[in-house]
Scaffold this active site. Sequence first.
Site, mmCIF file in Angstrom:
data_model
loop_
_atom_site.group_PDB
_atom_site.id
_atom_site.type_symbol
_atom_site.label_atom_id
_atom_site.label_comp_id
_atom_site.label_asym_id
_atom_site.label_seq_id
_atom_site.Cartn_x
_atom_site.Cartn_y
_atom_site.Cartn_z
ATOM 1 N N SER A 128 0.827 -1.204 0.000
ATOM 2 C CA SER A 128 0.000 0.000 0.000
ATOM 3 C C SER A 128 0.858 1.249 0.000
ATOM 4 O O SER A 128 1.952 1.256 0.565
ATOM 5 C CB SER A 128 -0.895 -0.021 1.248
ATOM 6 O OG SER A 128 -1.484 1.245 1.459
ATOM 7 N N TYR A 153 -1.367 -0.186 10.999
ATOM 8 C CA TYR A 153 -1.666 -0.822 9.701
ATOM 9 C C TYR A 153 -0.518 -0.558 8.732
ATOM 10 O O TYR A 153 0.025 -1.491 8.140
ATOM 11 C CB TYR A 153 -2.987 -0.289 9.119
ATOM 12 C CG TYR A 153 -3.098 -0.552 7.640
ATOM 13 C CD1 TYR A 153 -2.926 0.478 6.714
ATOM 14 C CD2 TYR A 153 -3.302 -1.837 7.158
ATOM 15 C CE1 TYR A 153 -2.964 0.231 5.364
ATOM 16 C CE2 TYR A 153 -3.353 -2.098 5.807
ATOM 17 C CZ TYR A 153 -3.179 -1.049 4.912
ATOM 18 O OH TYR A 153 -3.216 -1.301 3.555
ATOM 19 N N LYS A 157 2.464 -3.122 6.861
ATOM 20 C CA LYS A 157 2.817 -3.195 5.438
ATOM 21 C C LYS A 157 4.313 -2.964 5.252
ATOM 22 O O LYS A 157 4.968 -3.636 4.449
ATOM 23 C CB LYS A 157 2.013 -2.179 4.618
ATOM 24 C CG LYS A 157 0.539 -2.515 4.468
ATOM 25 C CD LYS A 157 0.329 -3.852 3.772
ATOM 26 C CE LYS A 157 -1.148 -4.184 3.599
ATOM 27 N NZ LYS A 157 -1.375 -5.505 2.984
ATOM 28 N N THR A 220 -18.727 14.424 5.684
ATOM 29 C CA THR A 220 -17.871 15.492 6.226
ATOM 30 C C THR A 220 -16.533 15.449 5.496
ATOM 31 O O THR A 220 -15.904 14.379 5.430
ATOM 32 C CB THR A 220 -17.634 15.290 7.744
ATOM 33 O OG1 THR A 220 -18.896 15.299 8.396
ATOM 34 C CG2 THR A 220 -16.756 16.404 8.303
ATOM 35 N N ARG A 298 -8.654 15.017 9.763
ATOM 36 C CA ARG A 298 -8.617 13.690 10.392
ATOM 37 C C ARG A 298 -7.165 13.384 10.763
ATOM 38 O O ARG A 298 -6.266 13.512 9.939
ATOM 39 C CB ARG A 298 -9.150 12.635 9.426
ATOM 40 C CG ARG A 298 -9.106 11.214 9.935
ATOM 41 C CD ARG A 298 -9.797 10.234 8.993
ATOM 42 N NE ARG A 298 -9.036 10.052 7.754
ATOM 43 C CZ ARG A 298 -9.398 9.188 6.797
ATOM 44 N NH1 ARG A 298 -10.504 8.481 6.904
ATOM 45 N NH2 ARG A 298 -8.660 9.061 5.704
HETATM 46 C C1 WQD Z 1 -9.175 9.725 1.306
HETATM 47 C C2 WQD Z 1 -9.342 11.210 1.544
HETATM 48 C C3 WQD Z 1 -9.640 11.823 3.839
HETATM 49 C C4 WQD Z 1 -13.551 9.989 4.427
HETATM 50 C C5 WQD Z 1 -6.594 4.674 3.196
HETATM 51 C C6 WQD Z 1 -5.458 3.795 3.632
HETATM 52 C C7 WQD Z 1 -4.764 3.223 2.422
HETATM 53 C C8 WQD Z 1 -5.770 2.497 1.583
HETATM 54 C C9 WQD Z 1 -6.889 3.450 1.179
HETATM 55 C C10 WQD Z 1 -5.716 0.204 2.325
HETATM 56 C C11 WQD Z 1 -8.582 11.689 2.771
HETATM 57 C C12 WQD Z 1 -10.869 12.168 3.016
HETATM 58 C C13 WQD Z 1 -12.350 10.404 3.870
HETATM 59 C C14 WQD Z 1 -14.517 10.960 4.786
HETATM 60 C C15 WQD Z 1 -13.059 12.687 4.006
HETATM 61 N N1 WQD Z 1 -6.302 1.408 2.297
HETATM 62 N N2 WQD Z 1 -12.130 11.730 3.659
HETATM 63 N N3 WQD Z 1 -14.236 12.288 4.557
HETATM 64 O O1 WQD Z 1 -6.817 7.599 4.013
HETATM 65 O O2 WQD Z 1 -6.102 8.078 1.610
HETATM 66 O O3 WQD Z 1 -6.085 5.744 2.453
HETATM 67 O O4 WQD Z 1 -7.470 3.940 2.404
HETATM 68 O O5 WQD Z 1 -4.781 -0.175 1.679
HETATM 69 O O6 WQD Z 1 -3.773 2.349 2.874
HETATM 70 O O7 WQD Z 1 -4.520 4.609 4.320
HETATM 71 O O8 WQD Z 1 -8.254 6.876 2.061
HETATM 72 O O9 WQD Z 1 -10.631 7.078 1.532
HETATM 73 O O10 WQD Z 1 -9.933 7.106 3.976
HETATM 74 O O11 WQD Z 1 -9.434 9.066 2.546
HETATM 75 O O12 WQD Z 1 -12.833 13.897 3.809
HETATM 76 O O13 WQD Z 1 -15.631 10.651 5.327
HETATM 77 O O14 WQD Z 1 -10.726 11.478 1.810
HETATM 78 O O15 WQD Z 1 -9.351 12.887 4.755
HETATM 79 O O16 WQD Z 1 -8.066 12.983 2.486
HETATM 80 P P1 WQD Z 1 -6.779 7.183 2.595
HETATM 81 P P2 WQD Z 1 -9.639 7.476 2.572
#
Ligand code: WQD
Length: 342
Positions: A128, A153, A157, A220, A298
């Site tokens: 990842s 997590y 990895k 949000t 977050r």
């Molecule tokens: C994306 C963006 C949030 C939810 C994670 C893991 C990564 C992979 C993918 C496993 C960020 C924003 C999110 C919400 C928001 N998983 N957001 N409101 O954190 O980039 O990656 O998932 O392999 O390893 O780290 O993905 O989809 O959680 O967030 O504003 O309700 O969307 O702040 O900027 P992320 P995500």
Amino acid sequence: MENAPNILVTGGAGFIGSHTVVSLMQQGYNPVIVDDFRNSEKRVLKGIEKITGKRPIVHEVDVVNKESMRSIFEQYTFEGIIHFAAYKAVGESVQEPLKYYRNNLVSLMNCIELCEEFGVKNFVFSSSCTVYGEPDGIVVKETTPVKPASSPYGQTKQISEQMLKDAIASKSDLRVLCLRYFNPIGAHESSSIGELPLGIPSNLVPYVTQTAIGKLPQLTVFGDDYDTPDGSCIRDYIHVMDLAEAHIFGLRWLTHQDDNTYQIVNAGTGVGVSVLEIIHTFEKVSNAKLNWTIGPRREGDVSQIYADPKLAEDLLGWKTKRSLEESLRDAWNWEQKLANEE
Ligand code: WQD
């Protein structure tokens, strides 16, 4: 299919696993799914059959249980393995780190040892972009220095990649490809399979589609005060079918490599997209008005990260084909299909 090469797919009933199983079957392989359905549903198997016309082989086994896994290796001659089985919720890993270390690391140790014991050389590992932590640059190459992981997590990895690298350094005859996924989204175009988040989704796109369908009241946006063009975070969102196909290209590449190979490859589009762009693009493709608001940042989010996808194309001959619009349309069609079945 007669004489189709067997590929062991751990976690093959999961989101990326199931889409990869479809690609494997369509490319003439015989995937053997090992999954204990702790984070997936058996309905996936019907969806795969609907797309491919064939029900995949499944063994309901916990990959952490080495003796159960050994019995699988005794039943088949595998041309390769794609190891997906792992926990992957960043937030949950902070609450229950040992659960993540045990499951993600012991399952990998079992697969490495059994592959060596049974001579299964071609090993594709599901890694990842989270291993990059908060990278120095925004566009990351495979050579971008890995920073301290921002969650247990991510740590699992990083350790997993190192475990594979050390196995190779100890002269294992494995051929290892670590695919570093960016942000997989969307669903198969048929809406027969897709993402099935357990409970309230932590990832952006399923949260968007569940808000639009009315399962959740409001999205949000976690912060709009980042140093980015529109203030919201930027990521590399890749269609899950593009990602699935990367595994086939990776397997094919591995079969032509020498023993004792270790290679990392980014699996991304090379295009950075912000949260607000996801929202606006989703509203355009779905014709649905999304109820969203800006909230606080977050914990643990990096502001911007997306892939330099050049090595994947040069080495594997693979690059993404599907657009962001297609990804969001397929995600939305899948959400609507789920709603119609409830
Ligand atoms: C994306 C963006 C949030 C939810 C994670 C893991 C990564 C992979 C993918 C496993 C960020 C924003 C999110 C919400 C928001 N998983 N957001 N409101 O954190 O980039 O990656 O998932 O392999 O390893 O780290 O993905 O989809 O959680 O967030 O504003 O309700 O969307 O702040 O900027 P992320 P995500």
